[in-house]
Design a protein around this motif. Structure first.
Motif, PDB file in Angstrom:
ATOM      1  N   TRP A  74       0.822  -1.214   0.000  1.00 53.28           N
ATOM      2  CA  TRP A  74       0.000   0.000   0.000  1.00 53.28           C
ATOM      3  C   TRP A  74       0.859   1.269   0.000  1.00 53.28           C
ATOM      4  O   TRP A  74       0.343   2.375  -0.140  1.00 53.28           O
ATOM      5  CB  TRP A  74      -0.940   0.015   1.207  1.00 53.28           C
ATOM      6  CG  TRP A  74      -0.249  -0.206   2.519  1.00 53.28           C
ATOM      7  CD1 TRP A  74       0.060  -1.392   3.098  1.00 53.28           C
ATOM      8  CD2 TRP A  74       0.248   0.808   3.404  1.00 53.28           C
ATOM      9  NE1 TRP A  74       0.722  -1.200   4.293  1.00 53.28           N
ATOM     10  CE2 TRP A  74       0.839   0.151   4.509  1.00 53.28           C
ATOM     11  CE3 TRP A  74       0.231   2.209   3.375  1.00 53.28           C
ATOM     12  CZ2 TRP A  74       1.417   0.835   5.560  1.00 53.28           C
ATOM     13  CZ3 TRP A  74       0.808   2.890   4.433  1.00 53.28           C
ATOM     14  CH2 TRP A  74       1.390   2.205   5.502  1.00 53.28           C
ATOM     15  N   CYS A  75       2.181   1.128   0.178  1.00 54.51           N
ATOM     16  CA  CYS A  75       3.105   2.262   0.118  1.00 54.51           C
ATOM     17  C   CYS A  75       4.463   1.748  -0.355  1.00 54.51           C
ATOM     18  O   CYS A  75       4.676   0.530  -0.417  1.00 54.51           O
ATOM     19  CB  CYS A  75       3.209   2.950   1.477  1.00 54.51           C
ATOM     20  SG  CYS A  75       4.171   2.005   2.693  1.00 54.51           S
ATOM     21  N   PRO A  76       5.399   2.628  -0.675  1.00 51.17           N
ATOM     22  CA  PRO A  76       6.701   2.164  -1.180  1.00 51.17           C
ATOM     23  C   PRO A  76       7.454   1.242  -0.228  1.00 51.17           C
ATOM     24  O   PRO A  76       8.250   0.417  -0.667  1.00 51.17           O
ATOM     25  CB  PRO A  76       7.470   3.472  -1.399  1.00 51.17           C
ATOM     26  CG  PRO A  76       6.417   4.501  -1.650  1.00 51.17           C
ATOM     27  CD  PRO A  76       5.257   4.108  -0.788  1.00 51.17           C
ATOM     28  N   SER A  77       7.214   1.355   1.090  1.00 52.45           N
ATOM     29  CA  SER A  77       7.941   0.529   2.060  1.00 52.45           C
ATOM     30  C   SER A  77       7.242  -0.785   2.373  1.00 52.45           C
ATOM     31  O   SER A  77       7.789  -1.613   3.114  1.00 52.45           O
ATOM     32  CB  SER A  77       8.129   1.309   3.366  1.00 52.45           C
ATOM     33  OG  SER A  77       8.796   2.527   3.141  1.00 52.45           O
ATOM     34  N   SER A  78       6.063  -0.985   1.849  1.00 52.32           N
ATOM     35  CA  SER A  78       5.309  -2.205   2.152  1.00 52.32           C
ATOM     36  C   SER A  78       5.683  -3.308   1.165  1.00 52.32           C
ATOM     37  O   SER A  78       6.278  -3.023   0.108  1.00 52.32           O
ATOM     38  CB  SER A  78       3.806  -1.904   2.076  1.00 52.32           C
ATOM     39  OG  SER A  78       3.457  -1.397   0.804  1.00 52.32           O
TER      40      SER A  78
END
Length: 346
Positions: A74-78
């Motif tokens: 859901w985000c760049p770090s997920s």
């Protein structure tokens, strides 16, 4: 198979999806299910696909209630489960079923302060603006573009992509005869099982490749260049039909023919379309006749083969329509086609 996974992730309204949630997932994320031995073939295939498609499935946050904080992208770090250990999650009182909404409140994350030292990646988690709408899934292609899910988009993303070849429009075009086009594709890639290629294979003690020769002229091994159209037989066939496509200026050498055709392949004129049909038909029927002579007692003369080629191409031309020009009329007369196949330029 990816469509089945997409149905599971979206919790689609179906009996099969309900069964998967009750008997396979049992409250766990699809991404978190281990692959054990003994599972059914279909379920195994779905689980084995996860590494291939997971980078391409992204959750667009709405209210955050349908997106796993740990397992979904859901985000760049997920997914954050790559950075935060299950032991840390359990020891802090969190659950593996936590959603984004569970751990985000009043514009702040509920992670323990100590976690930011243990798992520095959490510092880069974005601030969210939760909205009064459900989360949704998007498909991310190989160029990192978000798009709606479709089988076409999935296939275009995950398929192997080779280099674009210069002759693609020579082989594949809307008016092509499919079986001829497939054969021409093999010829262009030099994949026909000609004798010059077979001599490098281990044919066994019962085969003496030194006795093999061209089934048409009996002079040396047949090869792609020999069959198309340096052999006396195939050369005669080519010479008889190439004038019907106004190709009489081309020699009987495959590389020269293909080079000229590639330079013209983008044109959508009647002459170029007929030329491509003729080239594919000649190569197809010459190869067919070669095999007949090798593996059976059937034989056709060069002129009989010419008639088959003309008949086949003519049938294809009868299903087409052409602009009414002097050049087209000239070609139609050569093929003895009716004038009704043309339509006015306007």
């Amino acid at each position: 198979m990816t469509s089945h996974i997409w149905a599971i992730l979206n919790n689609r309204e179906s009996l099969w999806v309900k069964w998967v949630y009750d008997y396979k997932l049992k409250g766990r994320s699809f991404w978190d299910i281990p692959l054990h031995s003994g599972v059914s073939w279909g379920w195994r295939k779905l689980l084995q696909l996860r590494p291939n498609i997971r980078p391409h499935i992204r959750s667009q946050i709405g209210n955050g209630m349908d997106t796993s904080i740990w397992f979904d992208s859901w985000c760049p770090s997920s997914p954050t489960i790559q950075h935060v250990t299950p032991r840390a999650i359990a020891s802090t009182g969190f659950s593996m079923q936590n959603t984004v909404a569970d751990l985000y409140e009043n514009g702040e994350w509920k992670f323990p302060v100590a976690w930011y030292d243990l798992f520095p990646v959490l510092i880069s988690l974005p601030s969210l603006h939760l909205q009064d709408r459900s989360d949704s899934l998007l498909w991310r292609d190989h160029l990192d573009r978000d798009m709606n899910y479709s089988s076409t988009n999935v296939w275009d993303t995950i398929r192997h992509k080779g280099n674009v070849v210069t002759w693609v429009n020579l082989v594949w075009f809307p008016q092509c005869i499919p079986r001829h086009a497939f054969h021409l594709w093999l010829v262009m890639r030099k994949k026909l099982k000609t004798q010059d290629r077979m001599k490098y294979w281990d044919a066994g003690s019962e085969t003496n490749l030194r006795l093999m020769c061209c089934s048409f002229c009996q002079r040396g091994l047949d090869s792609h260049s020999h069959l198309f159209f340096e052999c006396e037989f195939s050369s005669l066939v080519w010479n008889e039909v190439k004038s019907l496509a106004d190709l009489q200026h081309l020699p009987n050498q495959w590389e020269a023919i293909v080079s000229w055709m590639i330079a013209q392949q983008q044109q959508n004129t009647a002459q170029i379309i007929i030329a491509k049909l003729v080239l594919a038909a000649v190569s197809y029927f010459v190869w067919q006749e070669r095999n007949n002579r090798l593996f059976s007692t059937k034989k056709r003369s060069a002129m009989a083969l010419v008639e088959v080629i003309k008949y086949t191409v003519r049938l294809k031309l009868l299903s087409m329509r052409f602009k009414n020009t002097n050049r087209v009329q000239h070609l139609l007369e050569k093929w003895k086609l009716p004038r009704r196949l043309t339509f006015d330029n306007g």
